[in-house]
Design an enzyme around this catalytic site. Structure first.
Site: not given
Length: 452
Positions: A277, A320
């Site tokens: 992430h 991301c």
């Protein structure tokens, strides 16, 4: 979806109320009923992430729930998430009809799963609290993005069940096409040296299970990405090192150790793949703390990693870079778009006494799964869009194309891909990958060519 009948709608509170409850009830005459406010509040994060506003605002405007000025205020916010938050801030102040009108607008804009969520919560407020694990409608497919603060996945039973973002199943079976001797001889002089028996060292760092306070979700499909890259890099002639589920501090320490390995002196290049992430400019460790990407690049630059000076260093980041979902736009009619400067001088009398200097950072290329500020998409069965495209292109074209051009091909594949998750904000969502480069020569991998 048909509207709930009057009998199935949650009833207003009974008459025998205490004085404080009477006061709360009186507020509902000119404002939203407290239970309706509570239902919105409990589902605020889900609504902020999933609401599709463009048509919804027109329905609320038609029903006199919002004004033209309010619509403009909402649309002035940057990004869908912040626009949704602005609407959720306004709704409780728009009178006793606002909640029912909002639910009706959700039905009319094919977002009935969000209406069901609100009505389920509302029913629980007047009866018994729903189970903690039932935060979402359990019958809808939920897509997955590499969000910096993802929502927890719905659970259908004691075991987690996650749904694929788009059609297809299973990791790819990889085969790398070999480079021909003729191609190698034609291109090797203008390219980075790629002649060592082991082309280079590769590190694949994959964070899947997170334990920190930020409640980052399990990266289902991350194991597919990891296996894909390990196989790909081995087929390309790299000695692959792997790391799983590292804290931010562990990532920094082990990346530093990897950068200092003596074996780099005997190889021609290096690869680092980071799967986690993330946010813009950083990736998360499993402890929820961030490691800055600039720090990663610094570990491999010419000052800190002399063994890799003048050698190409490839970085691939599957994470991301923000929380905005790229919803895409409809294409209009038409065709598809698929030496030193002369002002510099040198002193001939001292030139032979000076060592050649290098910029602090050079000979690097970094591929990112998505653009700045946006979320990267991951299929829970096939792995992430970006890693799947990367493996496909490198297998097919490493034999006759240099890395920068291959990353352009990856961009083209990502551009054409589209999410499939009806009823959620990820349906027909898009992603766009990119890369940045300080390479100074063509970087061919020359798969299959023996060392010289």
């Amino acid at each position: 979806m048909a509207a709930p009948s009057a009998a199935s709608r949650p009833a207003l509170p009974p008459r025998g109320l205490m004085a404080a409850d009477r006061g709360r009830r009186m507020l509902g005459v000119c404002g939203m009923h407290p239970d309706h406010q509570e239902a919105l509040k409990r589902n605020r994060v889900v609504l902020a992430k999933q609401l599709l506003l463009s048509e919804l605002l027109e329905h609320l405007l038609e029903k006199d729930i919002i004004t033209l000025e309010m619509r403009e205020l909402i649309q002035a916010r940057v990004g869908s998430f912040h626009q949704n938050v602005e609407l959720l801030n306004l709704l409780p102040k728009r009178g006793p009809r606002a909640f029912e009108a909002f639910c009706a607008a959700l039905r009319e804009t094919k977002q009935a799963h969000l209406e069901d969520l609100l009505l389920t919560t509302l029913s629980g407020l007047q009866h018994i609290p729903p189970p903690l694990s039932c935060d979402y409608d359990l019958h809808l497919p939920f897509p997955v993005s590499e969000s910096c603060r993802p929502l927890k996945q719905p659970r259908l039973s004691a075991d987690p069940m996650e749904h694929s973002l788009d059609s297809g199943d299973g990791p790819p079976c990889l085969q790398v096409k070999p480079c021909t001797p003729e191609f190698y001889q034609r291109h090797r002089q203008m390219a980075y040296r790629m002649q060592a028996q082991t082309r280079g060292l590769a590190l694949v760092l994959s964070n899947v299970r997170f334990t920190g306070e930020k409640d980052l979700e399990f990266r289902s499909g991350g194991d597919v990405d990891h296996s894909t890259l390990v196989t790909l890099f081995k087929l390309l002639g790299y000695d692959v090192h792997v790391l799983h589920d590292q804290t931010a501090q562990e990532m920094q320490e082990k990346l530093h150790s990897f950068a200092q390995l003596p074996a780099h002196r005997l190889t021609d290049s290096c690869i680092v793949a980071l799967l986690s992430h993330g946010v813009e400019g950083a990736i998360y460790g499993v402890d929820g703390k961030l490691l800055q990407l600039q720090e990663v690049f610094r570990l491999f630059d010419n000052a800190n990693c002399p063994s890799l000076q003048n050698k190409p260093k490839m970085f691939f980041v599957q994470a991301c870079r923000g929380d905005e979902t790229d919803r895409g736009v409809d294409q209009q009619d038409g065709k598809s778009q698929a030496g030193s400067p002369g002002c510099e001088e040198s002193d001939a009398s001292t030139e032979g006494l000076l060592k050649t200097r290098l910029p602090t950072r050079s000979d690097m290329i970094c591929g990112y799964a998505c653009l700045r500020g946006t979320a990267a998409m991951r299929n829970t069965k096939r792995g992430s869009w970006y890693i799947e495209a990367l493996a496909r292109v490198f297998c097919e074209r490493a034999c006759d194309m240099h890395v920068a051009d291959m990353l352009v091909e990856v961009n083209a594949l990502i551009k054409e891909r589209e999410g499939y998750a009806p009823g959620t904000e990820f349906h027909r969502c898009k992603e766009m990958s990119e890369y940045c480069s300080t390479l100074c020569r063509h970087l061919y991998l020359f798969p299959g060519q023996p060392p010289t």
